[in-house]
Design a protein around this motif. Structure first.
Motif: not given
Length: 212
Positions: A126-150
């Motif tokens: 509905t506004d810029y603040a909510s757009e940013k929040t929704i976008y950030d939450n969406c990004i966090k839900q995207k899973i792109v696995p990278y196998s490596t050494t942790i």
């Protein structure tokens, strides 16, 4: 006679290599020729030193460009799907040059979906603040696995390396930016040191040049 001085006291006489041996008749002839003021091509120790130093420089810069990177943190993926806490991990650089590295290339093994996150945020906010929040939450839900050494803390609180998988998606932009900047800086180092080496007037000056 066409005489060329080689390394380690050897000579080239009319295309043939003459050993550093005072018993060798050709070697004796060469020494007599030189003592009498005869012309011959001297070995270029300065050129050899420069060539060796430039080879060392290229190897050094390549090692820096392909050095595994550990400064970023990314969410650990546990048991193939569950997202855990952020952990330190190794980003392996296996492609040179990296100067054209982009988030797309970082995520080349996976389906990048920043656009859909942005579109979803614009449609549901509905506004810029909510757009940013929704976008950030969406990004966090995207899973792109990278196998490596942790790197995780063990029971004693010490860093311990182990095989693992992280979600690279949230930090693709920052990883790409870092590797690209590192590539550019290493290219600058290469050019600066090449100029310094080629400008040297003595072997000692060449050998005194350090890369770090």
């Amino acid at each position: 006679m066409k005489i060329k001085e080689l390394k380690n006291g050897k000579y080239e006489l009319n295309g043939s290599t003459i050993p550093n041996d005072i018993q060798n008749t050709d070697y004796q002839k060469i020494q007599e020729w030189i003592k009498s003021g005869g012309e011959y091509e001297k070995f270029d120790y300065l050129k050899e030193a420069k060539d060796n130093k430039l080879t060392q420089l290229e190897a050094f810069v390549l090692s820096k460009k392909t050095e595994k990177y550990t400064s970023h943190l990314a969410p650990e993926i546990i048991d193939g799907s569950r997202i855990g806490a952020e952990v330190k991990f190794y980003w392996h650089v296996d492609s040179i040059p990296n100067s054209n590295l982009t988030p797309e290339s970082v995520l080349s093994k996976c389906n990048m979906d920043y656009v859909s996150c942005m579109n979803f945020a614009k449609k549901t906010s509905t506004d810029y603040a909510s757009e940013k929040t929704i976008y950030d939450n969406c990004i966090k839900q995207k899973i792109v696995p990278y196998s490596t050494t942790i790197v995780k803390k063990d029971a004693e609180g010490k860093d311990k390396e182990q095989a693992g998988v992280v979600n690279i998606f949230p930090i693709a932009f920052s990883v790409a930016d870092h590797i690209q900047s590192r590539e550019i800086n290493n290219n600058k180092l290469l050019k600066i040191k090449e100029i310094q080496i080629n400008a040297c007037k003595s072997v000692e000056e060449v050998e005194s040049i350090k890369f770090e």
